[in-house]
Design a protein around this motif. Sequence first.
Motif, PDB file in Angstrom:
ATOM      1  N   PHE A 166      -4.312  -6.942   5.643  1.00 32.45           N
ATOM      2  CA  PHE A 166      -3.366  -7.277   6.706  1.00 32.45           C
ATOM      3  C   PHE A 166      -1.942  -6.944   6.273  1.00 32.45           C
ATOM      4  CE2 PHE A 166      -1.209 -10.467   9.561  1.00 32.45           C
ATOM      5  CZ  PHE A 166      -1.544  -9.815  10.745  1.00 32.45           C
ATOM      6  N   LEU A 167      -1.058  -6.891   7.249  1.00 32.72           N
ATOM      7  CA  LEU A 167       0.345  -6.571   7.013  1.00 32.72           C
ATOM      8  C   LEU A 167       0.939  -7.465   5.930  1.00 32.72           C
ATOM      9  CD1 LEU A 167       1.336  -6.347  10.788  1.00 32.72           C
ATOM     10  CD2 LEU A 167       1.066  -4.414   9.230  1.00 32.72           C
ATOM     11  N   GLY A 168       1.583  -6.842   4.935  1.00 40.23           N
ATOM     12  CA  GLY A 168       2.266  -7.602   3.898  1.00 40.23           C
ATOM     13  C   GLY A 168       1.388  -8.139   2.790  1.00 40.23           C
ATOM     14  N   SER A 169       0.121  -7.737   2.760  1.00 37.83           N
ATOM     15  CA  SER A 169      -0.776  -8.286   1.725  1.00 37.83           C
ATOM     16  C   SER A 169      -0.520  -7.685   0.346  1.00 37.83           C
ATOM     17  CB  SER A 169      -2.241  -8.071   2.128  1.00 37.83           C
ATOM     18  OG  SER A 169      -2.510  -6.689   2.310  1.00 37.83           O
ATOM     19  N   GLY A 170       0.106  -6.515   0.301  1.00 35.91           N
ATOM     20  CA  GLY A 170       0.420  -5.915  -0.991  1.00 35.91           C
ATOM     21  C   GLY A 170      -0.312  -4.618  -1.267  1.00 35.91           C
ATOM     22  N   LYS A 171      -0.720  -3.907  -0.204  1.00 37.91           N
ATOM     23  CA  LYS A 171      -1.464  -2.659  -0.386  1.00 37.91           C
ATOM     24  C   LYS A 171      -0.613  -1.603  -1.088  1.00 37.91           C
ATOM     25  CE  LYS A 171      -2.268  -2.181   3.979  1.00 37.91           C
ATOM     26  NZ  LYS A 171      -1.554  -3.397   4.421  1.00 37.91           N
ATOM     27  N   THR A 172       0.627  -1.424  -0.634  1.00 41.87           N
ATOM     28  CA  THR A 172       1.489  -0.406  -1.238  1.00 41.87           C
ATOM     29  C   THR A 172       1.839  -0.774  -2.674  1.00 41.87           C
ATOM     30  OG1 THR A 172       2.402   0.184   0.925  1.00 41.87           O
ATOM     31  CG2 THR A 172       3.672   0.831  -1.012  1.00 41.87           C
ATOM     32  N   THR A 173       2.014  -2.058  -2.943  1.00 45.20           N
ATOM     33  CA  THR A 173       2.274  -2.495  -4.317  1.00 45.20           C
ATOM     34  C   THR A 173       1.097  -2.154  -5.216  1.00 45.20           C
ATOM     35  OG1 THR A 173       3.624  -4.315  -3.468  1.00 45.20           O
ATOM     36  CG2 THR A 173       2.889  -4.487  -5.743  1.00 45.20           C
ATOM     37  N   LEU A 174      -0.112  -2.379  -4.726  1.00 48.57           N
ATOM     38  CA  LEU A 174      -1.304  -2.033  -5.495  1.00 48.57           C
ATOM     39  C   LEU A 174      -1.369  -0.525  -5.725  1.00 48.57           C
ATOM     40  CD1 LEU A 174      -4.861  -3.478  -5.005  1.00 48.57           C
ATOM     41  CD2 LEU A 174      -4.546  -1.017  -5.158  1.00 48.57           C
ATOM     42  N   LEU A 175      -1.086   0.251  -4.680  1.00 48.75           N
ATOM     43  CA  LEU A 175      -1.118   1.699  -4.808  1.00 48.75           C
ATOM     44  C   LEU A 175      -0.112   2.179  -5.844  1.00 48.75           C
ATOM     45  CD1 LEU A 175      -1.928   4.547  -3.978  1.00 48.75           C
ATOM     46  CD2 LEU A 175      -0.362   4.359  -2.040  1.00 48.75           C
ATOM     47  N   ASN A 176       1.098   1.660  -5.787  1.00 48.17           N
ATOM     48  CA  ASN A 176       2.108   2.052  -6.760  1.00 48.17           C
ATOM     49  C   ASN A 176       1.698   1.677  -8.179  1.00 48.17           C
ATOM     50  OD1 ASN A 176       4.716   3.276  -5.646  1.00 48.17           O
ATOM     51  ND2 ASN A 176       4.286   1.662  -4.171  1.00 48.17           N
ATOM     52  N   HIS A 177       1.029   0.539  -8.329  1.00 42.30           N
ATOM     53  CA  HIS A 177       0.537   0.151  -9.662  1.00 42.30           C
ATOM     54  C   HIS A 177      -0.481   1.168 -10.167  1.00 42.30           C
ATOM     55  CE1 HIS A 177      -0.801  -2.366 -12.996  1.00 42.30           C
ATOM     56  NE2 HIS A 177      -2.042  -2.123 -12.598  1.00 42.30           N
ATOM     57  N   LEU A 178      -1.392   1.601  -9.291  1.00 46.04           N
ATOM     58  CA  LEU A 178      -2.380   2.599  -9.689  1.00 46.04           C
ATOM     59  C   LEU A 178      -1.703   3.903 -10.093  1.00 46.04           C
ATOM     60  CD1 LEU A 178      -5.173   2.145  -6.973  1.00 46.04           C
ATOM     61  CD2 LEU A 178      -5.179   1.298  -9.326  1.00 46.04           C
ATOM     62  N   LEU A 179      -0.675   4.285  -9.348  1.00 44.55           N
ATOM     63  CA  LEU A 179       0.004   5.556  -9.622  1.00 44.55           C
ATOM     64  C   LEU A 179       0.753   5.518 -10.942  1.00 44.55           C
ATOM     65  CD1 LEU A 179       1.381   6.339  -6.056  1.00 44.55           C
ATOM     66  CD2 LEU A 179      -0.562   7.399  -7.192  1.00 44.55           C
ATOM     67  N   ARG A 180       1.214   4.349 -11.328  1.00 46.29           N
ATOM     68  CA  ARG A 180       2.001   4.239 -12.562  1.00 46.29           C
ATOM     69  C   ARG A 180       1.151   3.910 -13.780  1.00 46.29           C
ATOM     70  NH1 ARG A 180       6.227   1.920  -9.008  1.00 46.29           N
ATOM     71  NH2 ARG A 180       5.217  -0.108  -9.176  1.00 46.29           N
ATOM     72  N   ASN A 181      -0.112   3.531 -13.560  1.00 52.45           N
ATOM     73  CA  ASN A 181      -0.951   3.082 -14.673  1.00 52.45           C
ATOM     74  C   ASN A 181      -2.336   3.724 -14.625  1.00 52.45           C
ATOM     75  OD1 ASN A 181       0.688   0.565 -15.865  1.00 52.45           O
ATOM     76  ND2 ASN A 181       0.834   0.499 -13.630  1.00 52.45           N
TER      77      ASN A 181
END
Length: 345
Positions: free
Chosen positions: A13-28
């Motif tokens: 759902f909106l604001g759950s943190g999907k983009t944050t998770l994606l950025n974590h994957l991209l950086r790690n």
Amino acid sequence: MADRIPVVLVAGFLGSGKTTLLNHLLRNNRGTRIGVVVNDFGAINIDSMLVAGQVDAMVSLGNGCVCCAVDVTELDALFTRLAQPRAKIDVIVVEASGLAEPRNLIRMVVGSDNPRIHYGGLVEVVDAEQFPESSARHPELLTHLRLADLVVVNKADRVSAQQLARLRADVTALVGPAPVYATTHGRVDPGLLFDEPLRETPRAAEQLSFDELLTEHDHDQDHTEHRHLHDDYTSVSFTSGRELDPRKLIGFLEDPPPGLFRAKGFATFGVADERRKFVLHMVGRHIAFEPGSWSRGESRGAQLVLIGAGLHTDAALARLRETVHDAEVPLDPQSMLGVWRYTPH
């Protein structure tokens, strides 16, 4: 099948943190080349700007929702751009809009005719603080969770230990054996979702050997901040020098141990006139077998890797040992029907 690129769907759902998770994957991601399809909903590509510059290949759908593209060939065109060999992409991540319908996304990936991709699982992201209220307002979110192959309970630091335990129990009751992974700031170890490729040089890719597949992964988790709120994933291997009973293996896969997210490897079966090796790939509820060719020096039996979160490895291995066919008399060919059901034609 080993050459196919997994397509991992990230929804929530909106604001759950999907983009944050994606950025974590991209950086790690330990050198994994990730192709991203960002499913923006609206005229401004906010998510695209957040991940811009951190990804090897990107396709942004811009205005509109990918799950509304009912023509599968439209999504296939995006996958074709990311899966072409010269792009050297190892995994494709589709970040779905917070308003997306996951069922349609799964159908599109599973139904794709692209021979270079396979379904890598649906990851549903849940806001630990907001989900009880959000799901009460939008009951369809509970339906979405039932489709998940992995549930990430994000923002676990925003609720008490008692609230987190209650939420995890409620989600687990809803999703059954699918892993429920608690974390903060979208921190999910990439090894839970996809394999680290071996590379001789930054631009040269090769497939994981089975020896590497069986090697324990090196976890570089953050051990200082909110360590108790981060779940670890488990990777365990099973090896048998004897052939397996296909009915028993199918029973294991169709009723997996709690916490199992992925299984992969190969098996041979103690079935009359069946001499082939079958490669296995399982993500969540999705199982696939494919007859494979023998390599020099390989012997009959089975080698499997199980990956999950909260997976009780001893119990899982005990169940796998029960799938070994110990009798000297070969099984009837009809026992292969379950395998054929999960073998693409």
